[in-house]
Design a protein around this motif. Structure first.
Motif, PDB file in Angstrom:
ATOM      1  N   SER A 119       0.850  -1.197   0.000  1.00 37.26           N
ATOM      2  CA  SER A 119       0.000   0.000   0.000  1.00 37.26           C
ATOM      3  C   SER A 119       0.883   1.244   0.000  1.00 37.26           C
ATOM      4  CB  SER A 119      -0.914   0.020   1.225  1.00 37.26           C
ATOM      5  OG  SER A 119      -0.159   0.225   2.412  1.00 37.26           O
ATOM      6  N   LEU A 120       0.315   2.358  -0.416  1.00 34.11           N
ATOM      7  CA  LEU A 120       1.069   3.604  -0.417  1.00 34.11           C
ATOM      8  C   LEU A 120       1.480   3.984   0.992  1.00 34.11           C
ATOM      9  CD1 LEU A 120       2.243   5.986  -1.909  1.00 34.11           C
ATOM     10  CD2 LEU A 120       0.012   7.123  -1.774  1.00 34.11           C
ATOM     11  N   ALA A 121       0.613   3.733   1.979  1.00 30.96           N
ATOM     12  CA  ALA A 121       0.953   4.057   3.370  1.00 30.96           C
ATOM     13  C   ALA A 121       2.172   3.270   3.833  1.00 30.96           C
ATOM     14  CB  ALA A 121      -0.236   3.780   4.279  1.00 30.96           C
ATOM     15  N   ALA A 122       2.259   1.991   3.457  1.00 31.97           N
ATOM     16  CA  ALA A 122       3.410   1.173   3.835  1.00 31.97           C
ATOM     17  C   ALA A 122       4.682   1.699   3.182  1.00 31.97           C
ATOM     18  CB  ALA A 122       3.170  -0.280   3.454  1.00 31.97           C
ATOM     19  N   PHE A 123       4.606   2.030   1.909  1.00 28.50           N
ATOM     20  CA  PHE A 123       5.791   2.527   1.213  1.00 28.50           C
ATOM     21  C   PHE A 123       6.225   3.889   1.754  1.00 28.50           C
ATOM     22  CE2 PHE A 123       3.954  -0.152  -2.353  1.00 28.50           C
ATOM     23  CZ  PHE A 123       4.850  -1.185  -2.161  1.00 28.50           C
ATOM     24  N   GLN A 124       5.269   4.749   2.044  1.00 27.18           N
ATOM     25  CA  GLN A 124       5.614   6.057   2.591  1.00 27.18           C
ATOM     26  C   GLN A 124       6.279   5.917   3.952  1.00 27.18           C
ATOM     27  OE1 GLN A 124       5.035   9.470   1.161  1.00 27.18           O
ATOM     28  NE2 GLN A 124       6.719   9.474   2.655  1.00 27.18           N
ATOM     29  N   SER A 125       5.754   5.003   4.780  1.00 26.32           N
ATOM     30  CA  SER A 125       6.342   4.765   6.090  1.00 26.32           C
ATOM     31  C   SER A 125       7.777   4.254   5.963  1.00 26.32           C
ATOM     32  CB  SER A 125       5.485   3.763   6.867  1.00 26.32           C
ATOM     33  OG  SER A 125       6.046   3.495   8.136  1.00 26.32           O
ATOM     34  N   ALA A 126       8.022   3.367   5.003  1.00 26.77           N
ATOM     35  CA  ALA A 126       9.371   2.856   4.793  1.00 26.77           C
ATOM     36  C   ALA A 126      10.323   3.965   4.361  1.00 26.77           C
ATOM     37  CB  ALA A 126       9.351   1.741   3.743  1.00 26.77           C
ATOM     38  N   CYS A 127       9.865   4.834   3.472  1.00 29.63           N
ATOM     39  CA  CYS A 127      10.695   5.965   3.053  1.00 29.63           C
ATOM     40  C   CYS A 127      11.004   6.883   4.229  1.00 29.63           C
ATOM     41  CB  CYS A 127      10.002   6.741   1.939  1.00 29.63           C
ATOM     42  SG  CYS A 127       9.946   5.885   0.351  1.00 29.63           S
ATOM     43  N   ASP A 128      10.006   7.145   5.056  1.00 28.29           N
ATOM     44  CA  ASP A 128      10.204   8.001   6.220  1.00 28.29           C
ATOM     45  C   ASP A 128      11.214   7.391   7.191  1.00 28.29           C
ATOM     46  OD1 ASP A 128       8.355   9.721   5.151  1.00 28.29           O
ATOM     47  OD2 ASP A 128       6.697   9.067   6.439  1.00 28.29           O
ATOM     48  N   ALA A 129      11.292   6.037   7.221  1.00 27.01           N
ATOM     49  CA  ALA A 129      12.218   5.346   8.115  1.00 27.01           C
ATOM     50  C   ALA A 129      13.639   5.298   7.562  1.00 27.01           C
ATOM     51  CB  ALA A 129      11.721   3.925   8.381  1.00 27.01           C
ATOM     52  N   GLY A 130      13.834   5.741   6.330  1.00 29.75           N
ATOM     53  CA  GLY A 130      15.168   5.798   5.757  1.00 29.75           C
ATOM     54  C   GLY A 130      15.412   4.921   4.557  1.00 29.75           C
ATOM     55  N   PHE A 131      14.408   4.148   4.132  1.00 34.72           N
ATOM     56  CA  PHE A 131      14.570   3.294   2.955  1.00 34.72           C
ATOM     57  C   PHE A 131      14.510   4.123   1.671  1.00 34.72           C
ATOM     58  CE2 PHE A 131      13.322   0.105   6.016  1.00 34.72           C
ATOM     59  CZ  PHE A 131      13.971  -1.050   5.605  1.00 34.72           C
ATOM     60  N   ALA A 132      15.433   3.829   0.759  1.00 37.70           N
ATOM     61  CA  ALA A 132      15.372   4.417  -0.580  1.00 37.70           C
ATOM     62  C   ALA A 132      14.925   3.403  -1.616  1.00 37.70           C
ATOM     63  CB  ALA A 132      16.735   4.984  -0.972  1.00 37.70           C
ATOM     64  N   TYR A 133      14.941   2.110  -1.216  1.00 38.30           N
ATOM     65  CA  TYR A 133      14.617   1.028  -2.144  1.00 38.30           C
ATOM     66  C   TYR A 133      13.408   0.260  -1.615  1.00 38.30           C
ATOM     67  CZ  TYR A 133      19.073   1.971  -4.373  1.00 38.30           C
ATOM     68  OH  TYR A 133      20.109   2.593  -5.039  1.00 38.30           O
ATOM     69  N   LEU A 134      12.404   0.117  -2.469  1.00 38.96           N
ATOM     70  CA  LEU A 134      11.153  -0.527  -2.099  1.00 38.96           C
ATOM     71  C   LEU A 134      10.912  -1.729  -2.998  1.00 38.96           C
ATOM     72  CD1 LEU A 134       8.984   2.735  -1.912  1.00 38.96           C
ATOM     73  CD2 LEU A 134      10.226   1.633  -0.024  1.00 38.96           C
ATOM     74  N   GLU A 135      10.652  -2.887  -2.388  1.00 39.83           N
ATOM     75  CA  GLU A 135      10.309  -4.079  -3.168  1.00 39.83           C
ATOM     76  C   GLU A 135       8.796  -4.186  -3.247  1.00 39.83           C
ATOM     77  OE1 GLU A 135       9.243  -8.202  -4.122  1.00 39.83           O
ATOM     78  OE2 GLU A 135       8.693  -7.030  -2.355  1.00 39.83           O
ATOM     79  N   LEU A 136       8.267  -4.531  -4.421  1.00 34.36           N
ATOM     80  CA  LEU A 136       6.824  -4.606  -4.590  1.00 34.36           C
ATOM     81  C   LEU A 136       6.472  -5.561  -5.728  1.00 34.36           C
ATOM     82  CD1 LEU A 136       5.715  -2.256  -7.126  1.00 34.36           C
ATOM     83  CD2 LEU A 136       7.454  -1.177  -5.692  1.00 34.36           C
ATOM     84  N   ASP A 137       5.174  -5.852  -5.824  1.00 30.14           N
ATOM     85  CA  ASP A 137       4.661  -6.774  -6.840  1.00 30.14           C
ATOM     86  C   ASP A 137       3.586  -6.059  -7.656  1.00 30.14           C
ATOM     87  OD1 ASP A 137       5.844  -9.320  -5.418  1.00 30.14           O
ATOM     88  OD2 ASP A 137       4.688  -8.261  -3.894  1.00 30.14           O
ATOM     89  N   VAL A 138       3.432  -6.460  -8.908  1.00 26.68           N
ATOM     90  CA  VAL A 138       2.374  -5.865  -9.730  1.00 26.68           C
ATOM     91  C   VAL A 138       1.607  -6.945 -10.477  1.00 26.68           C
ATOM     92  CG1 VAL A 138       3.426  -3.583 -10.024  1.00 26.68           C
ATOM     93  CG2 VAL A 138       4.016  -5.437 -11.604  1.00 26.68           C
ATOM     94  N   ARG A 139       0.288  -6.715 -10.582  1.00 22.25           N
ATOM     95  CA  ARG A 139      -0.619  -7.552 -11.375  1.00 22.25           C
ATOM     96  C   ARG A 139      -1.529  -6.652 -12.194  1.00 22.25           C
ATOM     97  NH1 ARG A 139      -0.947 -12.912 -10.393  1.00 22.25           N
ATOM     98  NH2 ARG A 139       0.163 -13.707  -8.559  1.00 22.25           N
ATOM     99  N   THR A 140      -2.117  -7.220 -13.228  1.00 26.83           N
ATOM    100  CA  THR A 140      -2.991  -6.442 -14.096  1.00 26.83           C
ATOM    101  C   THR A 140      -4.454  -6.814 -13.882  1.00 26.83           C
ATOM    102  OG1 THR A 140      -2.483  -8.070 -15.817  1.00 26.83           O
ATOM    103  CG2 THR A 140      -1.348  -5.969 -15.938  1.00 26.83           C
ATOM    104  N   THR A 141      -5.292  -5.796 -13.919  1.00 28.15           N
ATOM    105  CA  THR A 141      -6.732  -5.997 -13.802  1.00 28.15           C
ATOM    106  C   THR A 141      -7.318  -6.416 -15.151  1.00 28.15           C
ATOM    107  OG1 THR A 141      -7.198  -3.695 -14.358  1.00 28.15           O
ATOM    108  CG2 THR A 141      -6.880  -4.224 -12.015  1.00 28.15           C
ATOM    109  N   LYS A 142      -8.609  -6.690 -15.153  1.00 30.10           N
ATOM    110  CA  LYS A 142      -9.309  -7.093 -16.375  1.00 30.10           C
ATOM    111  C   LYS A 142      -9.200  -6.026 -17.455  1.00 30.10           C
ATOM    112  CE  LYS A 142     -13.883  -8.757 -17.868  1.00 30.10           C
ATOM    113  NZ  LYS A 142     -15.270  -9.063 -17.386  1.00 30.10           N
ATOM    114  N   ASP A 143      -9.159  -4.749 -17.047  1.00 33.92           N
ATOM    115  CA  ASP A 143      -9.062  -3.659 -18.018  1.00 33.92           C
ATOM    116  C   ASP A 143      -7.625  -3.156 -18.185  1.00 33.92           C
ATOM    117  OD1 ASP A 143      -9.221  -2.755 -15.413  1.00 33.92           O
ATOM    118  OD2 ASP A 143     -10.282  -0.905 -15.917  1.00 33.92           O
ATOM    119  N   GLY A 144      -6.634  -3.958 -17.772  1.00 36.24           N
ATOM    120  CA  GLY A 144      -5.248  -3.662 -18.089  1.00 36.24           C
ATOM    121  C   GLY A 144      -4.544  -2.681 -17.189  1.00 36.24           C
TER     122      GLY A 144
END
Length: 281
Positions: A41-66
């Protein structure tokens, strides 16, 4: 007369801060934002950045409409208020679905919301490969993203999609997008590396810029001192996932790994702080 060694190709900008043998600094990755209750979630990523992380690992999937959505599972059931497969619904139908009280996140919105973050993106379905190529071109986010997948075919499709869009240099040239190897590539490095073939594989077969691996796979220990040494000799940084214990992070750093992915932002930050590596931002 011995043939000259090929000139090493320059590394993508994404990895420039952590190249082995060039006084690189190990990278700390917040795995899915290191927010277990609100992962990806954006909240999780923002919290990680605030804690000092510059690198974020994440996953992506596509919806029915791309639409490319930041999400790990094939179905919504485990972590969200929704049910069913993401590929069976449109983005509009996901409007009211939440994870840990947070709305789902489009990858395009993440690029805009955190312009300074570097994103380590795992393509979780085949349709994500061309969709990712389009978004990186649209946002000119060439140096901010590393593309990964357990399926090497998706990485190759991503590169072909860049070429089809007229960005061949970003697919294979000196200013290419960073990618890591999938399951087949890693298996080749683990099994054939001890035969002295790591450099050959990197130059002629794999077309990757780093390796991202678990400490072990089943009974096979992947991350050993020899594995790290062989990868470094071939110019491949080694990133390890997912490590949450301080002692294990310390041991891996002593082995010389170039990055650690964690669900425990606090633990990794403490270890990196002791070593003078924190914050990264």
């Amino acid at each position: 007369m011995r043939a000259p060694r090929p000139t090493p190709r320059p590394a993508p900008a994404y990895l420039a801060d952590s190249l082995p043998g060039r006084a690189g600094r190990p990278l700390g990755f917040a795995h899915r934002g290191a927010g277990n209750e609100r992962e990806n979630s954006l909240a999780a990523f923002q919290s990680a950045c605030d804690a000092g992380f510059a690198y974020l690992e994440l996953d992506v999937r596509t919806t029915k409409d791309g639409v490319l959505v930041v999400f790990h599972d094939e179905t919504l059931d485990r972590v969200t208020t929704g049910r069913g497969r993401i590929s069976d619904v449109t983005w509009e139908q996901l409007h009211s679905v939440t994870v840990g009280g947070e709305p789902l996140l489009r990858f395009a919105d993440l690029l805009t919301a955190l312009p300074e973050a570097r994103l380590n993106v795992d393509l979780k379905d085949r349709a994500a490969a061309p969709a990712m190529a389009h978004l990186l071109a649209e946002h000119e986010a060439w140096d901010r993203v590393l593309v990964a997948s357990f399926h090497d075919s998706r990485r190759r499709l991503f590169r072909r999609s860049l070429t089809a869009l007229g960005h061949a240099e970003r697919a294979h040239g000196p200013h290419r997008i960073a990618t890591s190897g999938g399951a087949a590539a890693i298996a080749a490095l683990v099994l054939l590396g001890p035969l002295g073939l790591t450099g050959w594989l990197r130059r002629h077969a794999l077309d990757i810029d780093c390796v991202q691996v678990p400490i072990r796979h089943g009974r096979i220990r992947v991350v050993t001192a020899d594995f790290v040494r062989r990868c470094h000799a071939a110019g491949l940084p080694v990133h390890v996932w997912v490590v949450d214990e301080a002692e294990e992070i310390e041991r891996l750093l002593d082995l010389g790994v170039d990055g650690v992915m964690t669900d425990r932002a606090d633990v990794l930050a403490e270890v990196f702080t002791r070593r003078g590596l924190w914050p990264q931002r």
